[in-house]
Motif scaffolding. Sequence first.
Motif, PDB file in Angstrom:
ATOM      1  N   GLU A  15       0.862  -1.174   0.000  1.00  0.00           N
ATOM      2  CA  GLU A  15       0.000   0.000   0.000  1.00  0.00           C
ATOM      3  C   GLU A  15       0.901   1.227   0.000  1.00  0.00           C
ATOM      4  O   GLU A  15       1.699   1.410   0.913  1.00  0.00           O
ATOM      5  CB  GLU A  15      -0.916  -0.005   1.209  1.00  0.00           C
ATOM      6  CG  GLU A  15      -1.915  -1.142   1.170  1.00  0.00           C
ATOM      7  CD  GLU A  15      -2.937  -1.071   2.283  1.00  0.00           C
ATOM      8  OE1 GLU A  15      -3.232   0.053   2.755  1.00  0.00           O
ATOM      9  OE2 GLU A  15      -3.430  -2.131   2.676  1.00  0.00           O
ATOM     10  N   CYS A  16       0.783   2.054  -1.020  1.00  0.00           N
ATOM     11  CA  CYS A  16       1.639   3.228  -1.182  1.00  0.00           C
ATOM     12  C   CYS A  16       1.048   4.430  -0.444  1.00  0.00           C
ATOM     13  O   CYS A  16      -0.135   4.465  -0.128  1.00  0.00           O
ATOM     14  CB  CYS A  16       1.797   3.551  -2.667  1.00  0.00           C
ATOM     15  SG  CYS A  16       2.440   2.176  -3.627  1.00  0.00           S
ATOM     16  N   GLU A  17       1.874   5.429  -0.190  1.00  0.00           N
ATOM     17  CA  GLU A  17       1.450   6.621   0.543  1.00  0.00           C
ATOM     18  C   GLU A  17       0.335   7.384  -0.158  1.00  0.00           C
ATOM     19  O   GLU A  17      -0.521   7.959   0.478  1.00  0.00           O
ATOM     20  CB  GLU A  17       2.644   7.556   0.750  1.00  0.00           C
ATOM     21  CG  GLU A  17       3.697   7.014   1.677  1.00  0.00           C
ATOM     22  CD  GLU A  17       4.880   7.964   1.812  1.00  0.00           C
ATOM     23  OE1 GLU A  17       4.752   9.144   1.451  1.00  0.00           O
ATOM     24  OE2 GLU A  17       5.929   7.503   2.284  1.00  0.00           O
ATOM     25  N   ASN A  18       0.336   7.395  -1.471  1.00  0.00           N
ATOM     26  CA  ASN A  18      -0.635   8.173  -2.234  1.00  0.00           C
ATOM     27  C   ASN A  18      -1.983   7.482  -2.396  1.00  0.00           C
ATOM     28  O   ASN A  18      -2.833   7.945  -3.142  1.00  0.00           O
ATOM     29  CB  ASN A  18      -0.060   8.528  -3.603  1.00  0.00           C
ATOM     30  CG  ASN A  18       0.348   7.303  -4.400  1.00  0.00           C
ATOM     31  OD1 ASN A  18       0.087   6.181  -3.996  1.00  0.00           O
ATOM     32  ND2 ASN A  18       0.994   7.516  -5.517  1.00  0.00           N
TER      33      ASN A  18
END
Length: 68
Positions: A15-18
């Motif tokens: 899961e990426c920050e964006n």
Amino acid sequence: MIFGKQTLSAEVIEECENGHRIIRFDQAGQAFKEALHQIGEMPLPPYIKEKLAKGNEERYQTVFSKIE
């Protein structure tokens, strides 16, 4: 995640920050392409109300249809 009556599945591996996610599908190569063709639908503009029958994709093509 399961797509198309168990035809294709995937798991989220990051899961990426964006808010984006990186997923891994259970198939690759030609098997992946075949699964996408089996469960996918042709994206149509909103002014076309009727869904295309499978195997009838040539009925609606755009300038982008040269690239799969």
